[in-house]
Write an enzyme that holds these catalytic residues in place. Structure first.
Site: not given
Ligand code: ATP
Ligand code: MG
Length: 553
Positions: A33, A257, A267
């Site tokens: 994203e 992850r 982020k």
């Protein structure tokens, strides 16, 4: 670089799929994203997705998951492309979920026509109340039984901008009593009158993640759609939508992850550090971003090696940042040019060196037989490190001390004869003699000494700034601590030494080369360098706490 390892679970699945002819080749995608810069966790996903199509026939797309118009920016798109390329990977197609807004809109109409989606006027509070709990079923929305015609009409008017933000949504009609909460009539579209970085003001309805991701995968005929574990519960919806729409059957697979300790890898949190000026920017060398690591002096090879070593797992675990440091140290040891830099100078005067100066030579890199030599000027006045001299040394002190001999790296053996003090009693100078027959490479003195010191010639030294970095946070998992994660920042994470003495070969330092400042660590030129002022970042120290661990493993 790394030894043979056994197949990870994804490779096993893919080998099986290829062997039994399920696919002639595979297609993966990396789907960031564009709402921030990529970090070391993303590097894992990049190495995995691109690594699989390097190993097996097929290709990888770079797809920007840009369905949320509010947080996305072109700056982030550009940085992401730069970072993926820098890591050494090439995508087949550059795609944007927003390229598919027309297709997605068509898919939504198709679901409406099949009576599998409806327009809901419920407020978000009402919807939350309808949702139920993991142990109790939800309740149907009062708008659930609208006719296909009415749903079609309302959805088209949603698209045409007739309704304000938040007033209506499009929901899938699945089952409000489903044991998987995500299957309880999930929202597919919401109204948001916002400018999009690519589609501008064309749309005022935007698809939700679950109605964009799998559909984009299907449009691109992605065979193996790899995401992180938090998407496990979404897989059922992913499959439901693909089945009901009758589109290409992409499959979702999940892995854990990858996060490292003493930092944050989100982020949103990294953006806070940037916006609140706790760091100088996304590429601050203390940041766990790819651009921060690059500026810090990390090499793409070392990051790929790190990702390869941590591998792919199905359970989350925090990886020690020491492993990342181990990987870069190992690579830099092979490629870094050796240079001498004195950080805290003590002057040495060689009283019997009468020829003024001479040019000596030293190898650029003992690990690289093609590394060549560099010139190092030697003269009667040198700087050594203050900590390399002791007036009253303990036993087994092999550095410089009154009456003791040491070798100056790539030069001569010297002997300390006398100490000179300033008015305040502090030692200002050490007077030595040198052994003319002891020149490195042509030593006929027969003297052997245990200590070798780095040095620079006073007259020839150039000044440089060096920046030393420590962990950005004081605790292993700042996001997991009580209170705001920023309370756990390490106040000593940056130390600037504005004027150190460097050997003149560093005048030609450039951003591409890596340097080992002998006995100090690995350094790289920083982009803050301007004519007349060199700035270096310390990448990592020389100490190798990980080597023993890695050998044991
Ligand atoms: P963040 O929380 O930092 O924003 P994200 O998952 O929202 O992370 P995306 O841009 O959506 O970021 O991620 C792009 C891809 O990278 C996704 O497939 C995601 O699963 C993967 N990814 C993100 N963070 C990690 C991580 N720490 N380890 C492995 N893969 C990750
Ligand atoms: Mg995300």
């Amino acid at each position: 670089m790394s030894e043979e390892r056994s197949l990870n679970f994804l490779e096993e699945i893919i080998e099986e799929d290829l062997k039994n002819g399920k696919y002639p080749h595979i297609v993966t995608r990396f789907p960031p994203e564009p709402n921030g810069y990529l970090h070391i966790g993303h590097a894992s996903s990049i190495c995995l997705n691109f690594g699989l199509t390097q190993k097996y026939p097929g290709y990888t797309n770079l797809r920007f998951d840009d369905t949320n118009p509010v947080t996305e920016e072109t700056e982030y798109v550009d940085s992401i492309k730069e970072d993926v390329k820098w890591l050494g990977f090439e995508w087949k197609n550059e795609r944007y979920a927003s390229d598919y807004f027309d297709d997605l809109y068509g898919f939504a109409l198709k679901l409406i026509d099949k009576n599998l989606a409806y327009v809901d006027d419920s407020s978000s509070e009402d919807m939350a109340a309808q949702k139920g709990t993991p142990t109790e079923p939800g309740t149907n929305s009062p708008f659930r039984d609208r006719s296909v015609e009415e749903n079609r009409d309302l959805f088209i008017r949603m698209k045409n901008g007739e309704f304000p933000d938040g007033s209506r949504t499009l929901r899938a009609k699945i089952d409000m009593a489903h044991i998987n909460m995500l299957m309880r009539d999930p929202i597919l579209y919401r109204i948001k009158h916002a400018h999009h970085h690519r589609t501008g003001d064309k749309w005022c309805i935007y698809p939700m993640y679950d109605f964009a991701h799998g559909q984009s995968d299907a449009i691109e005929e992605v065979t193996h759609s790899i995401c992180t574990l938090e998407f496990v519960p979404h897989r059922e919806l992913y499959d439901w939508l693909i089945e009901k729409l009758g589109i290409y059957p992409s499959h979702q697979y999940e892995f854990a992850r990858r996060n490292i300790n003493y930092t944050v890898t989100s982020k949103r949190k990294l953006l806070q550090l940037v916006n609140e000026k706790h760091v100088s920017g996304w590429d601050d060398p203390r940041m766990p971003t790819i651009s921060g690591l690059r500026r810090r002096g990390y090499t793409p090879e070392s990051i790929r090696e790190f990702c390869d070593r941590i591998g792919v797992a199905k359970r989350e675990n925090r990886v020690d940042v020491g492993l990342l440091e181990f990987c870069v140290r190992e690579h830099l040891n092979r490629i870094a040019l050796r240079r001498m830099v004195v950080v805290d100078p003590l002057k040495v005067v060689i009283t019997n060196y009468t020829q003024g100066e001479e040019m000596l030579q030293s190898e650029n890199n003992p690990e690289d037989e093609n590394g060549g030599l560099r010139d190092i000027p030697f003269s009667a006045e040198l700087y050594i490190e203050r900590e390399d001299f002791m007036e009253n040394p303990p036993k087994k002190y092999f550095r410089l001390a009154p009456g003791q001999m040491v070798r100056l790296k790539s030069a001569y053996i010297i002997k300390c004869e006398e100490v000179v003090r300033g008015a305040d009693g502090e030692i200002t100078e050490v007077r030595c003699t040198y052994i003319p027959e002891s020149k490195s490479g042509a030593d006929t003195s027969g003297i052997s000494v245990k200590g070798t010191l780095h040095w620079v010639s006073v007259k020839h030294a150039i000044l440089a700034e060096i920046r030393l970095y420590d962990r950005l946070f004081r605790v292993e998992d700042p996001a997991d601590e009580a209170g705001d994660f920023k309370e756990y920042l390490n106040p000593g994470s940056l130390q600037v030494l504005p004027a150190v003495y460097a050997e003149p070969a560093l005048k030609d330092a450039n951003l591409l080369e890596r340097y080992q400042f002998i006995r100090k660590g690995y350094f790289v030129l920083d982009r803050d360098t301007v004519p007349g002022k060199l700035v270096f970042n310390k990448t990592v120290g020389l100490k190798d706490a990980w080597a023993k661990e890695a050998k044991k493993a």
